[in-house]
Scaffold this motif. Sequence first.
Motif, PDB file in Angstrom:
ATOM      1  N   ILE A  62       0.839  -1.203   0.000  1.00 46.21           N
ATOM      2  CA  ILE A  62       0.000   0.000   0.000  1.00 46.21           C
ATOM      3  C   ILE A  62       0.872   1.250   0.000  1.00 46.21           C
ATOM      4  O   ILE A  62       0.652   2.193  -0.779  1.00 46.21           O
ATOM      5  N   LEU A  63       1.867   1.262   0.859  1.00 51.40           N
ATOM      6  CA  LEU A  63       2.763   2.422   0.924  1.00 51.40           C
ATOM      7  C   LEU A  63       3.495   2.636  -0.399  1.00 51.40           C
ATOM      8  O   LEU A  63       3.696   3.770  -0.834  1.00 51.40           O
ATOM      9  N   TYR A  64       3.870   1.520  -1.051  1.00 51.12           N
ATOM     10  CA  TYR A  64       4.580   1.640  -2.330  1.00 51.12           C
ATOM     11  C   TYR A  64       3.685   2.256  -3.395  1.00 51.12           C
ATOM     12  O   TYR A  64       4.094   3.193  -4.100  1.00 51.12           O
ATOM     13  N   PHE A  65       2.458   1.748  -3.519  1.00 52.02           N
ATOM     14  CA  PHE A  65       1.564   2.277  -4.554  1.00 52.02           C
ATOM     15  C   PHE A  65       1.131   3.700  -4.234  1.00 52.02           C
ATOM     16  O   PHE A  65       0.891   4.501  -5.146  1.00 52.02           O
ATOM     17  N   GLN A  66       1.055   4.026  -2.958  1.00 50.73           N
ATOM     18  CA  GLN A  66       0.772   5.420  -2.604  1.00 50.73           C
ATOM     19  C   GLN A  66       1.943   6.321  -2.991  1.00 50.73           C
ATOM     20  O   GLN A  66       1.737   7.478  -3.384  1.00 50.73           O
ATOM     21  N   SER A  67       3.158   5.801  -2.905  1.00 50.07           N
ATOM     22  CA  SER A  67       4.338   6.581  -3.295  1.00 50.07           C
ATOM     23  C   SER A  67       4.352   6.869  -4.797  1.00 50.07           C
ATOM     24  O   SER A  67       4.993   7.826  -5.252  1.00 50.07           O
ATOM     25  N   LEU A  68       3.625   6.035  -5.579  1.00 51.29           N
ATOM     26  CA  LEU A  68       3.496   6.267  -7.019  1.00 51.29           C
ATOM     27  C   LEU A  68       2.396   7.275  -7.322  1.00 51.29           C
ATOM     28  O   LEU A  68       2.144   7.583  -8.480  1.00 51.29           O
ATOM     29  N   ARG A  69       1.735   7.747  -6.245  1.00 48.19           N
ATOM     30  CA  ARG A  69       0.662   8.730  -6.342  1.00 48.19           C
ATOM     31  C   ARG A  69      -0.542   8.176  -7.122  1.00 48.19           C
ATOM     32  O   ARG A  69      -1.222   8.896  -7.849  1.00 48.19           O
ATOM     33  N   LEU A  70      -0.781   6.865  -6.961  1.00 49.18           N
ATOM     34  CA  LEU A  70      -1.951   6.273  -7.584  1.00 49.18           C
ATOM     35  C   LEU A  70      -3.203   6.617  -6.778  1.00 49.18           C
ATOM     36  O   LEU A  70      -3.152   6.763  -5.562  1.00 49.18           O
ATOM     37  N   ASN A  71      -4.303   6.712  -7.467  1.00 47.96           N
ATOM     38  CA  ASN A  71      -5.588   7.012  -6.838  1.00 47.96           C
ATOM     39  C   ASN A  71      -5.942   5.936  -5.812  1.00 47.96           C
ATOM     40  O   ASN A  71      -5.730   4.749  -6.041  1.00 47.96           O
ATOM     41  N   LYS A  72      -6.499   6.350  -4.665  1.00 48.99           N
ATOM     42  CA  LYS A  72      -6.878   5.382  -3.635  1.00 48.99           C
ATOM     43  C   LYS A  72      -7.866   4.349  -4.159  1.00 48.99           C
ATOM     44  O   LYS A  72      -7.817   3.176  -3.778  1.00 48.99           O
TER      45      LYS A  72
END
Length: 376
Positions: free
Chosen positions: A144-154
């Motif tokens: 989750i933290l990794y994909f959030q770091s890619l600035r992907l939509n929640k």
Amino acid sequence: MLRLITRSLCLHCQRGQIGPPVLARPCSSLTQKENQQTVDALYNLSVDIRKVRKLKGWVLHQHPAYVSEAESLLRGLGADGPAVARILEQHPEAVLCSPEQMSAQRELWGSVCPNDRDLVGIIEKFPASFFTSASHHNNQRDNILYFQSLRLNKRIISKLMASAPQSFSQPVEHNQHMVCTLQDAYLSLGGQEDNMKIWLQKLLSQNPYVLLKPPEVLRENLLFLREQGFSSAQLLQLLAKLRGFVSELSPEGMRRTLDFSREALGCSQERLLAIVLQCPALLYYPAAVLSERLRGLLAAGINLEQIVETPTVLELTTQIVHYRVQRLRAYGYDVRTGSLEALNGTKKDFEATYGRLQLRRERPLFNPVAPLKTDE
């Protein structure tokens, strides 16, 4: 040669591939007799016990079980009685998750799906993605933290977690490797860095399972398609249209399909590439499937020239083609002389076309010499 083949991957992409872990049954004691408390509690919630016994009867023999805790969590999220019953009937393993596991999952999912109503909807469709083993919690959090770091939509991240939970249960390094490969491919084929986040977000949304594939498969398939004569711009177009499924193909399979299509359609290699760009799904179908569909189209009176002009008609099964041809013929449309676009498309597209034909036939013609009705 593709730059993505020669360009060295970033450091975190050089780590070895790690396969997704195998989901095991929860560590609870198994007894010879059913846990009567579990059976009674599920029965009181209107869960079909016979269905549970038939499909996942082992759950009813486990001890301890947390039926009331699972119900309390789901109702706390806003699920009504029938929804709770459906969830526990579909995934009775949920009652084997400890209260601590349930609480941890609710907090974890809340970070990407803060709306309880939306979360209940996800759990109803993908209960196994929410009620999962505690051993995967750290990997889920890291991913989750990794994909959030890619600035992907929640919303995209929650969809990934729900529809492809294995990709979040596996170590984050695997997803980093695949995402890095996808990004490198996109840039190497001429994609703009400013648009890469949107492109990646759309690709993962349409095909979350691409994260479970070995990155090497993507590179091999793109190299094969390059050798067939596709340009970088065309490969980028294919990668977008195939929605990442290019990672599920193989050079040998695509070679057999392309060779058959070239011979069956009687076209040049250049024309074949144009057909594939118009109908990328052509790469998926085995020669036997394409042969059957071609015979069905020809039996309906459609000629090869029409098929070459509208190759997406090959996406339709023979049964669908015959059904649509008959319905169109009933309203005076002959696919042998008309455009195949009337035959083509999804069920919704066809019904819209059919509706227009029906309206055109039933609408009364205007008689220019008929007297007009006027108020006296």
